[in-house]
Design a protein around this motif. Structure first.
Motif, mmCIF file in Angstrom:
data_model
loop_
_atom_site.group_PDB
_atom_site.id
_atom_site.type_symbol
_atom_site.label_atom_id
_atom_site.label_comp_id
_atom_site.label_asym_id
_atom_site.label_seq_id
_atom_site.Cartn_x
_atom_site.Cartn_y
_atom_site.Cartn_z
ATOM 1 N N GLY A 27 0.846 -1.184 0.000
ATOM 2 C CA GLY A 27 0.000 0.000 0.000
ATOM 3 C C GLY A 27 0.875 1.225 0.000
ATOM 4 N N LEU B 157 -7.274 -5.537 4.162
ATOM 5 C CA LEU B 157 -6.639 -4.358 3.586
ATOM 6 C C LEU B 157 -5.340 -4.703 2.865
ATOM 7 N N TYR B 158 -4.668 -5.747 3.346
ATOM 8 C CA TYR B 158 -3.367 -6.136 2.797
ATOM 9 C C TYR B 158 -3.392 -7.620 2.435
ATOM 10 N N LYS C 53 -8.985 2.895 0.567
ATOM 11 C CA LYS C 53 -9.228 2.481 1.951
ATOM 12 C C LYS C 53 -8.226 3.241 2.835
ATOM 13 N N THR D 3 -4.821 0.798 -0.336
ATOM 14 C CA THR D 3 -4.911 1.205 1.062
ATOM 15 C C THR D 3 -3.918 2.330 1.307
#
Length: 321
Positions: free
Chosen positions: A117, A309-310, A196, A147
């Motif tokens: 991200g 998210l990851y 995000k 993200t």
């Protein structure tokens, strides 16, 4: 040691000799950091993986300096991840004032280096995220559904009123508060809704001020050239962020945050090595002992939320579990 296990810590800062003379908003006396020290910290506190970021290191540089600092940091962090793929993730540093260079570095970092991200600061040269200045690289992040980890800094205007306190004591939470509010009331968060965004330190004072912002923003308006927002629009905007719990694990803080967002939008961060070592175990104990969290909530907080998210990091960690 806390009863929590398999934690993905989303808030961890390697101390590298790159861009260190720039005003990165860190203490004057930087703690020592190494991969070995980080791994020892992780072992002690049940942390499966740390996500490394240096959000502000290139934001005050321009031209080739900003590009070079970003590239050196990103290649260094990517190398750490390549050597310890199940223990670390890494977020790209970008030269936030240079829209073209920032977009190019996002492409290189995410496509070539396969970083997880992007990280930046809440304000850049006293301009808050949400300003149109940053639209080009926000558009790139939005296109990717990336993200963005937004770490606080402090403005020049705040320095005369610090009263001897380190900026991290108060100004960090105020800067996060201003950033979150600015992203919402300018409509930027809604325009780039596929990004995000993680607001750190429990969102600063946002959970406490949310209702005030709803009421008074609607009463006094958002200023010329901006769309009018209803109180519900403001509430929805504030509730669209992810909130990491760095320095925000007391019962009062957790209660306020959970009035704003569900557990699925909360993340664990310990801010190694910048927070005192004595703070790590109590923070995890606060989370583990919070009466409203059941076993599923704690699993979400420790691993699942960050894993969404990851996803590449989640897969790397999962192979080692």
């Amino acid at each position: 040691m806390s009863s929590l296990r398999n934690i993905i810590d989303v808030h961890s800062h390697p101390i590298l000799p790159i861009g260190k003379k720039l005003p990165v908003g860190s203490p004057d006396k930087m703690p020592q950091w190494s991969v070995e020290r980080a791994l020892s910290f992780m072992q002690e506190h049940g942390i499966a993986a740390c996500i490394l970021s240096i959000p502000d290191a290139a934001n005050y540089a321009t031209g080739n300096d900003g590009r070079d600092i970003s590239r050196r940091i990103n290649e260094t962090l990517a190398d750490i991840v390549s050597r310890y793929p199940s223990r670390f993730g890494a977020l790209a540093t970008i030269p936030g004032l240079d829209a073209e260079a920032a977009s190019a570095e996002i492409e290189y970092a995410l496509d070539t280096l396969k970083m997880d991200g992007v990280a930046t600061s809440t304000s850049i040269n006293d301009v808050y995220l949400g300003d149109r200045l940053f639209d080009p690289w926000f558009a790139e992040l939005d296109r990717r559904g990336a993200t963005l980890f937004a770490h606080p800094t402090f403005t020049k205007a705040s320095q005369p009123v610090l009263n001897g306190l380190n900026p991290s004591v108060l100004e960090f939470v105020f800067d996060t508060t201003r950033m979150v509010t600015n992203l919402v009331v300018t409509g930027t968060k809604k325009r780039f809704s596929d990004i995000k965004i993680i607001a750190t330190h429990g969102g600063g004072t946002i959970p406490f001020l949310a209702s005030r912002i709803q009421i008074l923003e609607h009463t006094f308006g958002v200023g010329p050239g901006l769309l009018e927002l209803s109180p519900q629009d403001v509430k929805d905007g504030l509730a669209s962020f992810y909130y990491d719990l760095t320095g925000a694990t007391s019962e009062a803080q957790l209660l306020a945050i959970l009035k704003l967002v569900p557990v699925s939008q909360l993340l664990i961060g310990l801010d190694f090595p910048l927070m005192p070592r004595s703070s790590f175990a109590p923070a995890l104990d606060d989370i583990a002992g919070y009466p409203q969290f059941d076993a599923d909530d704690l699993q979400s907080l420790c691993f699942s939320n960050a894993g969404r998210l990851y996803p590449a990091l989640r897969a790397r960690v999962g192979r080692q579990r």
